[in-house]
Design a protein around this motif. Structure first.
Motif, PDB file in Angstrom:
ATOM      1  N   PHE A 217       0.809  -1.217   0.000  1.00  0.00           N
ATOM      2  CA  PHE A 217       0.000   0.000   0.000  1.00  0.00           C
ATOM      3  C   PHE A 217       0.845   1.271   0.000  1.00  0.00           C
ATOM      4  CE2 PHE A 217      -3.029  -2.878   2.444  1.00  0.00           C
ATOM      5  CZ  PHE A 217      -3.757  -3.200   1.299  1.00  0.00           C
ATOM      6  N   LEU A 218       2.128   1.112   0.193  1.00  0.00           N
ATOM      7  CA  LEU A 218       2.953   2.306   0.352  1.00  0.00           C
ATOM      8  C   LEU A 218       3.041   3.133  -0.916  1.00  0.00           C
ATOM      9  CD1 LEU A 218       5.836   0.887   2.536  1.00  0.00           C
ATOM     10  CD2 LEU A 218       3.946   2.344   3.236  1.00  0.00           C
ATOM     11  N   LYS A 219       2.856   2.506  -2.018  1.00  0.00           N
ATOM     12  CA  LYS A 219       2.985   3.234  -3.292  1.00  0.00           C
ATOM     13  C   LYS A 219       1.632   3.621  -3.867  1.00  0.00           C
ATOM     14  CE  LYS A 219       7.511   2.568  -3.628  1.00  0.00           C
ATOM     15  NZ  LYS A 219       8.485   3.660  -3.642  1.00  0.00           N
ATOM     16  N   ILE A 220       0.634   3.610  -3.030  1.00  0.00           N
ATOM     17  CA  ILE A 220      -0.718   3.826  -3.566  1.00  0.00           C
ATOM     18  C   ILE A 220      -0.873   5.224  -4.140  1.00  0.00           C
ATOM     19  CG2 ILE A 220      -1.748   4.624  -1.390  1.00  0.00           C
ATOM     20  CD1 ILE A 220      -4.207   2.933  -2.157  1.00  0.00           C
ATOM     21  N   SER A 221      -0.141   6.169  -3.568  1.00  0.00           N
ATOM     22  CA  SER A 221      -0.284   7.539  -4.057  1.00  0.00           C
ATOM     23  C   SER A 221       0.327   7.719  -5.439  1.00  0.00           C
ATOM     24  CB  SER A 221       0.374   8.509  -3.079  1.00  0.00           C
ATOM     25  OG  SER A 221       1.752   8.259  -3.029  1.00  0.00           O
ATOM     26  N   GLU A 222       1.149   6.762  -5.825  1.00  0.00           N
ATOM     27  CA  GLU A 222       1.777   6.876  -7.143  1.00  0.00           C
ATOM     28  C   GLU A 222       0.900   6.308  -8.242  1.00  0.00           C
ATOM     29  OE1 GLU A 222       5.585   5.083  -6.800  1.00  0.00           O
ATOM     30  OE2 GLU A 222       6.175   6.327  -5.088  1.00  0.00           O
ATOM     31  N   THR A 223      -0.266   5.819  -7.840  1.00  0.00           N
ATOM     32  CA  THR A 223      -1.204   5.333  -8.851  1.00  0.00           C
ATOM     33  C   THR A 223      -1.570   6.491  -9.777  1.00  0.00           C
ATOM     34  OG1 THR A 223      -2.106   3.874  -7.177  1.00  0.00           O
ATOM     35  CG2 THR A 223      -3.404   4.169  -9.187  1.00  0.00           C
ATOM     36  N   PRO A 224      -1.378   6.328 -11.069  1.00  0.00           N
ATOM     37  CA  PRO A 224      -1.621   7.468 -11.975  1.00  0.00           C
ATOM     38  C   PRO A 224      -3.067   7.959 -11.932  1.00  0.00           C
ATOM     39  CG  PRO A 224      -1.129   5.443 -13.191  1.00  0.00           C
ATOM     40  CD  PRO A 224      -0.916   5.122 -11.765  1.00  0.00           C
ATOM     41  N   LYS A 225      -3.969   7.062 -11.912  1.00  0.00           N
ATOM     42  CA  LYS A 225      -5.382   7.460 -11.852  1.00  0.00           C
ATOM     43  C   LYS A 225      -6.001   6.809 -10.624  1.00  0.00           C
ATOM     44  CE  LYS A 225      -5.839   9.995 -15.552  1.00  0.00           C
ATOM     45  NZ  LYS A 225      -6.216  11.423 -15.429  1.00  0.00           N
ATOM     46  N   LEU A 226      -5.939   7.539  -9.564  1.00  0.00           N
ATOM     47  CA  LEU A 226      -6.465   6.995  -8.315  1.00  0.00           C
ATOM     48  C   LEU A 226      -7.988   6.974  -8.359  1.00  0.00           C
ATOM     49  CD1 LEU A 226      -5.515   6.029  -5.468  1.00  0.00           C
ATOM     50  CD2 LEU A 226      -6.077   8.329  -4.670  1.00  0.00           C
TER      51      LEU A 226
END
Length: 958
Positions: A217-226
């Motif tokens: 979950f740590l990279k969730i903010s890097e999801t391009p289209k959240l």
DNA sequence: GTGGCTTATGCCCCTTTGGGCTAT
DNA sequence: GATAGCCCTTTGGGGCATAAGCCA
């Protein structure tokens, strides 16, 4: 006055039911528990018996007796009804009895047979006043709490009085008070929301949460289209990890409570929701903390009843708030190590510092020592932080026996807060924000929690099935900005407490189901706040009347809204990975200060708002979205909702002064009634009322509506018409017109300096629009004589009416003159004003001079007297001590008398005596007349003042 | 439980332009 | 006799909002 009228209205009705209504307490001669009541011993029977005795005594009192009889009969009826109600409630006997305050009074019998008739004879009015009646009773015994003898029974409430319960009508004062309370409560809740929002930004909390989150979950903010979908696994994990418990009575700061919740994985719904917000923010997601402000009601009556209902509600809410309620008592927290703490131990451990006296009683073990070392390291590690976390709460988080590391199945090192994907230090420990530590090897957290649950006696807490999921009133949740939703992104509702994502449409229903009202849903971020109620409220018309007026609310939120906009934009910037420079290039508007806005309080809001217009525009997009929701609210299903609906209207709910114009379009139907847009509703006024608005009717306009006057009004008007032999009732109805039938008022112009007047020879100045063209209204007092002196045409300006002496009297203020005379009049008025001021000044000066002359004359006269008598045979110098009240008058009188004496040789009023004269001191002695040595004669209005030397003087008191 | 309808109640808006007596 | 000033007494009808009860 209105009260008087209303009281007068009420008087004819107040003889029967109202009297009973206002008489919640009834005294009976006898009372038994209901289950033992029989025909002879019923309340009514007892009362009738007692009342009968009293009535016999009243028979000789003529009409008074009949009045009393009626009064008592009424009361007996009430008692009968009471009893019937009581019979219906036989099963609730115990409660009924407990609700009555039964007191013993052995003297009532005597009073009942003698006292009440005497009172009634004295004053009939008193018949209606006492709440207590007294009567003879038979001896009886009816329960443990009752003893033989006469008793008085106070009914707090009865089943039957519910019917005639006094209707709670709030006065204007009550409403005002309730509004003030509502406002203050809102402000307090806003303050609390900001406090929670700040706590969610705490780096220590966020770091601790990060230590728990699984690595994926740590990279969730890097999801391009959240999107909301991509948040689901994280929310589910959070929901499984943290649980809601009942709120405890323990008072602690929110930060420490949050820390405790973090440690114990349990907290109130508020704390758990705040933790979810902190976690999302730690993961660089743009997140707001949303709280439903459960504020005190605007309605005073509701407030009174609310205390009870709210308690029940809160209890209920407390229960249902637990998504997986597995705790017992509020004070018991789980998640502690396997050391066999008792519940008491646990509380103490939670409440006290590690080094507290309580803990010192326990022998320190190796683990304890190690634990203390860990604490010291944690302190050192967090010392540099600028957080406000209560470190004591952290200190108690790290039990001593959680020191050896363990790997879970996923390869993560577990910490007391869960697996932490941190850095391994040289000793093989994972570093955490609190320093390196490991976790207990003896058992897993799951095991510990399970044990805690098993250990908890069922009797200690609320029996809730383990794992049962009861969704209560969701009062706290998060909003995460998902750029992958819609075209422009969207704030997604994330209720981690109940594991609901994007369920904004479910919120209202859930809240309503818990008998709570969704009146204010406020999103907090960056120390700011924004009202997002529209997003969650699908039936705005239901809450609109429960909200404070929008003007005040908007004014309160305006500065907070800017802060919130700036903060969320900052978060978005971080989330999107744009640095400050790139952002500036892209937008061309963002400055350095934007990033500092929330952290730099010295920066003004205006500066921030200018520099962050990008953020504001994004916020504006949300505003538009919310406004769109407001304008596309679905049609209510019940008719009454249309009564004050801001968007829709039913014709049947229009007032007599409203009309549909134009009549359409029809938006739908409700119970076969066509629904029209509210914009079609027009207000109707009489011709005269439109004139006050500066509008006049167009030519040949027919009334949009004609109101029939009441028969009484018609009768009065008709009689007046008959007096004038008009015989025409055409003017009895009221013709109403709409604004579309009017045009701007066209009054006759002022010509040749003549002010056009109405039929009363005046100008009605309801507003500036009512002034004839070419004229001006001068609102100064005393202009009439000036205008007359200057021979300028003018008209009195009537500005309204006031009620005086029972009738309406026109109020005049200033005059209306032609514009060309304005300056001339004002010039003369100014001169006149100055002249008056100068005259006033002169008058004051001359008065002052006159008073000075009188004073000096008095001094001179006094000095003459002093010289004459000081050198005379008496050789006395007289000094008057300051004497309150009569001092000045007496002094002046004495002087005057002395003067008379010297001039006319008539020492009649001033008698100087010398008792026990002592010549040796006479030459040097100065007489002092003290208050204590005075004697007076009120008949002759004289007073004798004595000096201690024996000298006295008789003076006349004026 | 909800909605429709009625009833009761009280707040509040709307209305509206004096007259008799006495001293000077 | 004319005029100015004081004092009297303190609206009341009705619309509308709202609570409560009853019924479907």
């Amino acid at each position: 006055m209105r009260t008087t009228r209303n009281q007068a209205k009420r008087q004819p009705r107040s003889t029967g039911g109202e009297e009973e209504t206002k008489r919640p307490r009834l005294d009976l001669g006898k009372q038994k528990c209901v289950d033992s009541v029989d025909d002879n011993d019923t309340l009514a029977g007892i009362s009738h018996e007692a009342v009968g005795k009293l009535l016999k005594r009243f028979n000789g009192h003529g009409s008074r007796g009949s009045k009393l009889q009626e009064s008592f009969i009424n009361r007996c009826d009430a008692i009968n009804k009471l009893e019937s109600g009581l019979k219906k409630k036989e099963k609730q006997t115990a409660d009924e009895c407990s609700n009555r305050n039964i007191t013993e009074s052995s003297s009532l019998k005597e009073k009942a047979e003698g006292g009440i008739p005497q009172q009634a004879t004295d004053d009939d009015d008193q018949m209606d006043e006492p709440d207590w009646e007294e009567g003879p009773v038979n001896n009886f015994s009816s329960g443990n709490d009752h003893e033989e003898g006469n008793i008085t029974i106070e009914f707090e409430a009865s089943p039957d009085t519910a019917k005639r319960k006094a209707i709670c009508r709030a006065s204007a004062e009550d409403k005002e008070r309730a509004e003030l309370v509502h406002k203050v409560h809102l402000l307090c809740l806003l303050g609390r929301g900001r406090l929670i929002d700040r706590a969610c930004n705490d780096p220590l909390i966020q770091a601790a949460l990060l230590s728990l989150v699984p690595r994926q979950f740590l990279k969730i903010s890097e999801t391009p289209k959240l999107t909301a979908r991509s948040l689901a696994p994280l929310v589910n994990w959070f929901h499984k990890y943290f649980h809601v418990r009942l709120p405890s009575n323990t008072e602690r700061s929110f930060e420490s409570a949050l820390a405790l919740a973090l440690e114990t994985q349990e907290g109130t719904a508020e704390e758990v929701a705040a933790l979810s917000v902190a976690l999302f923010r730690a993961l660089n997601l743009t997140t707001r903390f949303v709280s439903v402000l459960d504020v005190a009601s605007l309605k005073p009556c509701v407030e009174n009843n609310e205390s009870v209902t709210k308690k029940a509600r809160r209890t209920r809410r407390g229960i249902f708030n637990s998504s997986t309620l597995m705790v017992t008592t509020p004070d018991v927290v789980s998640g502690f190590p396997s050391r066999e703490f008792t519940s008491t131990d646990m509380d103490n451990n939670n409440m006290c510092d590690v080094g507290s006296t309580k803990q010192d009683k326990w022998p320190k073990r190796i683990g304890d020592l190690e634990f203390e070392m860990q604490l010291e390291m944690a302190k050192a590690a967090t010392e540099s932080g600028n957080d406000n976390i209560d470190r004591e709460s952290y200190q108690m988080k790290l039990p001593s026996n959680w020191l050896t590391g363990i790997r879970d199945g996923n390869g993560y090192h577990k910490t007391p807060f869960g697996p932490y994907p941190g850095i391994r230090d040289g000793n093989g420990y994972h570093k955490t924000p609190f320093g390196p530590y490991s976790i207990p090897s003896r058992m897993s957290l799951k095991e510990m929690r399970r044990i805690r649950r098993v250990e908890t006696p069922a009797s200690q807490g609320i029996s809730v099935a383990i794992g049962s999921r009861k969704v209560g009133a969701p009062l706290y949740w998060a909003e995460v900005y998902c750029n992958g939703e819609n075209l422009t992104g969207k704030w997604v509702h994330v209720d981690a407490v109940n594991a609901i994502i994007d369920g904004e449409q479910k919120v209202e229903a859930a809240i309503v189901a818990c008998k709570t009202s969704l009146r204010y849903a406020v999103a907090f971020a960056g120390n700011g706040a924004k009202d997002v109620t529209r997003r969650y409220c699908m039936k705005w018309y239901k809450i609109a009347s429960e909200r404070i007026n929008m003007k005040w609310w908007d004014a309160v939120l305006a500065p907070l809204k800017e802060l919130e906009a700036v903060a969320t934009e900052n978060m978005l910037t971080r989330q999107e990975g744009l640095n400050k420079h790139e952002k500036t290039e892209t937008i061309g508007m963002l400055g350095q200060s934007m990033l500092d806005c929330t952290s730099g309080p010295a920066k003004s809001l205006a500066e921030c708002s200018i520099e962050n217009s990008y953020g504001v525009s994004r916020s504006s997009l949300e505003d538009i979205e919310l406004e769109t929701r407001a304008l596309t609210e679905p049609l209510p299903t019940n008719q009454q909702a249309y009564k004050n609906h801001p968007l829709y209207a039913l014709e049947r709910w229009l007032t007599k002064c409203q009309i549909l114009h134009p009549r359409g379009p029809v938006l739908g139907f409700c119970s076969s009634h066509p629904v029209y847009p509210r914009t079609c509703v027009q207000v109707l006024r009489t011709k005269e009322r439109w004139l006050r608005e500066g509008l006049q009717l167009r030519a040949n306009e027919l009334p949009a509506k004609v109101l029939k006057r009441s028969p009484k009004q018609n009768k009065e008007q008709a009689s007046e018409a008959d007096d004038y032999d008009e015989g025409d009732n055409c003017g009895l109805d009221t013709s109403l017109y709409g604004e579309w039938q009017t045009e701007p008022l066209q009054l006759p112009h002022a010509v040749d300096g003549i002010v056009p007047r109405n039929e009363r020879g005046q100008v009605d100045v309801w507003s500036e629009k009512c002034l004839p063209p070419g004229t001006v209204h001068l609102r100064f007092p005393g202009l009439v004589p000036i205008a007359e002196r200057l021979k300028i045409n003018f008209a009195p300006a009537m500005v309204g009416f006031e009620f005086r002496n029972g009738r309406s009297v026109p109020v005049y203020e200033g005059i209306v003159v032609c514009t060309e005379f304005k300056d001339a009049i004002l010039e003369v008025y100014t001169e006149e004003l100055e002249r008056r001021n100068a005259e006033e000044r002169r008058r004051n000066e001359s008065q002052a001079i006159s008073r000075w002359y009188q004073l000096l004359s008095s001094i001179l006269t006094r000095q003459k007297l002093k010289n004459r008598y000081g050198d005379g045979s008496a050789s006395q110098s007289v000094t008057y001590a300051p004497i309150p009240n009569v001092g000045s008058d007496a002094q002046v009188s004495g002087e005057k008398d002395a003067a008379k004496q010297t001039s006319k040789s008539q020492p009649r009023k001033l008698h100087v005596r010398k008792e026990n004269q002592q010549p040796e001191i006479a030459d040097e002695h100065e007489h002092v007349f003290l208050m204590d040595d005075q004697t007076g004669d009120e008949e002759s209005s004289t007073r004798i003042k004595r000096c201690h030397c024996g000298f006295y003087i008789e003076v006349e008191v004026l």
